[in-house]
Design a protein around this motif. Structure first.
Motif, mmCIF file in Angstrom:
data_model
loop_
_atom_site.group_PDB
_atom_site.id
_atom_site.type_symbol
_atom_site.label_atom_id
_atom_site.label_comp_id
_atom_site.label_asym_id
_atom_site.label_seq_id
_atom_site.Cartn_x
_atom_site.Cartn_y
_atom_site.Cartn_z
ATOM 1 N N ASP A 37 40.149 41.774 39.968
ATOM 2 C CA ASP A 37 38.776 42.556 39.000
ATOM 3 C C ASP A 37 37.722 41.826 38.527
ATOM 4 O OD1 ASP A 37 40.037 44.015 35.910
ATOM 5 O OD2 ASP A 37 37.948 44.467 37.093
ATOM 6 N N ARG B 148 28.602 45.900 37.010
ATOM 7 C CA ARG B 148 29.351 47.300 37.717
ATOM 8 C C ARG B 148 30.816 46.707 37.325
ATOM 9 N NH1 ARG B 148 27.243 46.527 42.108
ATOM 10 N NH2 ARG B 148 28.319 45.778 43.760
ATOM 11 N N ARG B 149 32.628 46.882 37.641
ATOM 12 C CA ARG B 149 33.281 46.901 37.202
ATOM 13 C C ARG B 149 34.381 46.935 38.405
ATOM 14 N NH1 ARG B 149 37.166 45.195 31.932
ATOM 15 N NH2 ARG B 149 39.216 44.835 33.664
ATOM 16 N N ARG B 150 34.951 46.232 39.297
ATOM 17 C CA ARG B 150 35.483 47.084 40.270
ATOM 18 C C ARG B 150 36.459 45.758 40.700
ATOM 19 N NH1 ARG B 150 33.237 47.178 47.002
ATOM 20 N NH2 ARG B 150 35.152 46.372 46.547
ATOM 21 N N ASP B 151 37.399 46.034 41.474
ATOM 22 C CA ASP B 151 38.336 45.324 42.034
ATOM 23 C C ASP B 151 38.095 44.847 43.498
ATOM 24 O OD1 ASP B 151 41.088 47.512 40.987
ATOM 25 O OD2 ASP B 151 40.194 45.791 39.656
ATOM 26 N N TYR B 152 38.540 43.636 44.259
ATOM 27 C CA TYR B 152 38.094 43.268 45.165
ATOM 28 C C TYR B 152 39.622 42.624 45.440
ATOM 29 C CZ TYR B 152 33.251 43.465 44.282
ATOM 30 O OH TYR B 152 32.033 44.169 44.054
#
Length: 119
Positions: free
Chosen positions: A98, A104-108
């Motif tokens: 995370d 932005r913030r997102r899951d990889y």
């Protein structure tokens, strides 16, 4: 562009050990939680272990006492030490993170690494 690159998979005999690594690269502000999932043939992907930025850990019941997750925040890397491996641990293992970028913030997710436990 952020990438997660896994390493350390392979073939091991039952009872053996493997250590997986997953390094995140790119322009990263902060990595919050990190984790490992696995997917065996014909089965759904399942969470194996997770670790918060403050190193609070959680494990699937099936791996408790055998697997250890850890991280090095200075290297943006998460590890999975797997001991006392069983045939049922055979799967493709994926790391996830995370990640907070500048905007932005997102899951990889990583590309996956094969772990095969067989004699």
């Amino acid at each position: 562009q952020v990438q997660l690159v896994e390493s350390g998979g392979g073939l091991v005999q039952p009872g053996g050990s493997l250590r997986l690594s997953c390094a995140a690269s790119g322009i990263i502000f902060t990595i919050w939680s990190m984790g490992w999932y696995r997917q065996a043939p014909g089965k759904q992907r399942e969470l194996v272990a997770s670790i918060t930025r403050g190193s609070i850990t959680d494990y699937a019941d099936s791996v408790k006492g055998r697997f250890t997750i850890s991280r090095d925040n200075s290297k943006n890397t998460v590890y999975l030490e797997m001991d006392s491996l069983k045939s049922e641990d055979t799967a493709v293992y994926y790391c996830t993170a995370d990640i907070q970028l500048l905007d932005r913030r997102r899951d990889y997710w990583g590309q996956g690494t094969q772990v095969t436990v067989s004699s």
